[in-house]
Design an enzyme around this catalytic site. Sequence first.
Site, PDB file in Angstrom:
ATOM      1  N   GLY A   5      25.948 -28.226  32.452  1.00 11.23           N
ATOM      2  CA  GLY A   5      25.781 -29.440  33.246  1.00 11.23           C
ATOM      3  C   GLY A   5      26.980 -30.347  33.076  1.00 11.23           C
ATOM      4  CB  SER A   6      28.817 -32.604  35.324  1.00  9.53           C
ATOM      5  OG  SER A   6      29.489 -31.524  35.946  1.00  9.53           O
ATOM      6  N   GLY A   7      28.736 -34.302  32.848  1.00  8.36           N
ATOM      7  CA  GLY A   7      28.364 -35.470  32.056  1.00  8.36           C
ATOM      8  C   GLY A   7      28.776 -35.341  30.600  1.00  8.36           C
ATOM      9  CG  HIS A   8      27.840 -32.531  28.437  1.00  8.97           C
ATOM     10  ND1 HIS A   8      27.024 -33.383  27.745  1.00  8.97           N
ATOM     11  CD2 HIS A   8      27.024 -31.687  29.123  1.00  8.97           C
ATOM     12  CE1 HIS A   8      25.748 -33.052  27.973  1.00  8.97           C
ATOM     13  NE2 HIS A   8      25.725 -32.038  28.812  1.00  8.97           N
ATOM     14  CE  LYS A  57      26.980 -27.592  26.418  1.00  9.40           C
ATOM     15  NZ  LYS A  57      27.648 -27.179  27.676  1.00  9.40           N
ATOM     16  CG  ASP A  91      23.588 -24.217  30.350  1.00 12.77           C
ATOM     17  OD1 ASP A  91      23.260 -24.664  31.470  1.00 12.77           O
ATOM     18  OD2 ASP A  91      24.324 -24.839  29.565  1.00 12.77           O
ATOM     19  CG  HIS A 151      21.306 -32.707  27.791  1.00 14.35           C
ATOM     20  ND1 HIS A 151      21.315 -31.663  26.891  1.00 14.35           N
ATOM     21  CD2 HIS A 151      22.231 -32.417  28.727  1.00 14.35           C
ATOM     22  CE1 HIS A 151      22.212 -30.760  27.295  1.00 14.35           C
ATOM     23  NE2 HIS A 151      22.776 -31.204  28.385  1.00 14.35           N
TER      24      HIS A 151
END
Lengths: 332, 332
Positions: B54-57, B105, B110, B219
Amino acid sequence: MKKIINNPDLVVEDMLKGMVAAHPQYIKKLENADVIVRANLNAYEKVALVSGGGSGHEPAHGGYVGKGMLDAAVAGAVFTSPTPDQVYEAIKATDSGKGVLLIIKNYTGDIMNFEMAKEMAEMEGINVNAVVVNDDVAVENSTYTAGRRGIAGTIFVHKIAGAKAETGASLDEVTAVAEKVIANVRSMGMAISSCIVPAAGKPNFTLGEEEMEIGMGIHGEPGTHREKIKSSDEIAEHLVNKILGDSPLNKGEEVAVMVNGLASTPLMELYIVNKKVSEILEEKGIKIHKTFVGEFITSLEMAGFSITILKLDSELKELLDATADTPAFKSI
Amino acid sequence: MKKIINNPDLVVEDMLKGMVAAHPQYIKKLENADVIVRANLNAYEKVALVSGGGSGHEPAHGGYVGKGMLDAAVAGAVFTSPTPDQVYEAIKATDSGKGVLLIIKNYTGDIMNFEMAKEMAEMEGINVNAVVVNDDVAVENSTYTAGRRGIAGTIFVHKIAGAKAETGASLDEVTAVAEKVIANVRSMGMAISSCIVPAAGKPNFTLGEEEMEIGMGIHGEPGTHREKIKSSDEIAEHLVNKILGDSPLNKGEEVAVMVNGLASTPLMELYIVNKKVSEILEEKGIKIHKTFVGEFITSLEMAGFSITILKLDSELKELLDATADTPAFKSI
């Protein structure tokens, strides 16, 4: 005040310990002062570069001590100029006989104290030059400044003057290239949240739920105005236009760009800002040689960012691209 | 929600544009998918490394695409696994005939989607291996996880397996060294503030004025417990002890350390944390080979940090030190 610290009065001491423990291959601390110097300090027969200022702007400036950038960074208390004694220790420790260049951000306290240290060192026969970075186009004069403030453009001065010094150039030559960067670099920032100086324990200023401040300084000094937060594209456009309105930049010329996070703004948002910055420059026919996106000079936990544009010529380009190897800035 | 964005639904698209515009010498985006690949994609006759999530990392994982690390990073929506199709495109684009290693991860989505992509690619005759990083010792099973979560230790897997791939090693050899890193890396984090997924518009969770959460995921998944915020030294000690309690580490052995900021925690505070981490390891007779302090895998605008400790042997040390040149990680 919610901070991950031990004691508000020990933040600089603890930080310097943690920094040196993290990067012993690059840096060490002078025993008698809050000064970060290169680990193998006496190995360099070159002009030494010394910068510094109040703490709370990490990685500025200790993170830039290393090959191709600084030889020493003086760490004052949070948002407080280092004392002349500390700067003097940095000069004395780094001079190899080829002289020392002080890179000062334009704040009244820094100028006064760095200049005083320069005089002390000159009395000991050390050659010292000083340059003052004043890249922030937002406001003429400010809370702690006569003239424009020095902000993220300072990192380009570290990088380029540092590369010049590595070539074995003289103090005057290194000073001249630092002045050239200063003449060609412009920045402007904005913030959407404030920061808390640990020893004060309360915010430096406050902003409303939907408010942003445009042209804010890196200590929360007032900018040009406050308004309701806009889209990233609109904010970027406003800042870039202010910068370009002040820049000697023509179509076809080349620049380096820095989108600098003040601390709490995620990298995701900095890249979203850079999208618009790159689009505007492309539209104007200005060529981007290199872009830096990240946290280069911060303001404790402030949220916001600044944009810096540096006009390049072939000399500046070559020096910007030269190898640098420091804890916070590496160029291969 | 105060964010420097244009449209909550366009944050990933805008970010990828800004990222590619910033680093065209390193990366480009695949036309048909949210996948960042190396700029000169077809120049490499080596095992390809593909990661993502996911994005945001950010800078994970697009910032690690480049020499000595990843060949592709797949960017899902914020905090959302990329689809199998996207991962498949990344595999197809990067395979040079020597095979592809997926670095996943440990999150259920995922794993499912990367595994499905692996099967799709294998049906086309591409050799694909997969490793799952599960370095977070805080909790066994979690909101989106069977088993332990994968967090900052993933960056060491990128670095070390990436260096191995550059040596021309086979897919099985690269996979083996990635598995060795996974077997020897442990992390744990904490947070003092939450984050807001742009499309949701409200915080993922809330913490009281003086509260922190220990063992929190990237998250905002629940950790081991909440308590009143303590000193940096006490927090660091708690996390390091939990990590060492789970680690196969003996006196005299060597480690790499990472103090990773989740986004809003200033570098000053990360260094203050590192002070204690280095003191504890020194007391225990564990030698620190290298320390990394900064933002390597973030959680939108969350404040907090994680500590990662990787036990090294001579092979891992050499590969960790090998040259890497990517937007977010350079090793000279």
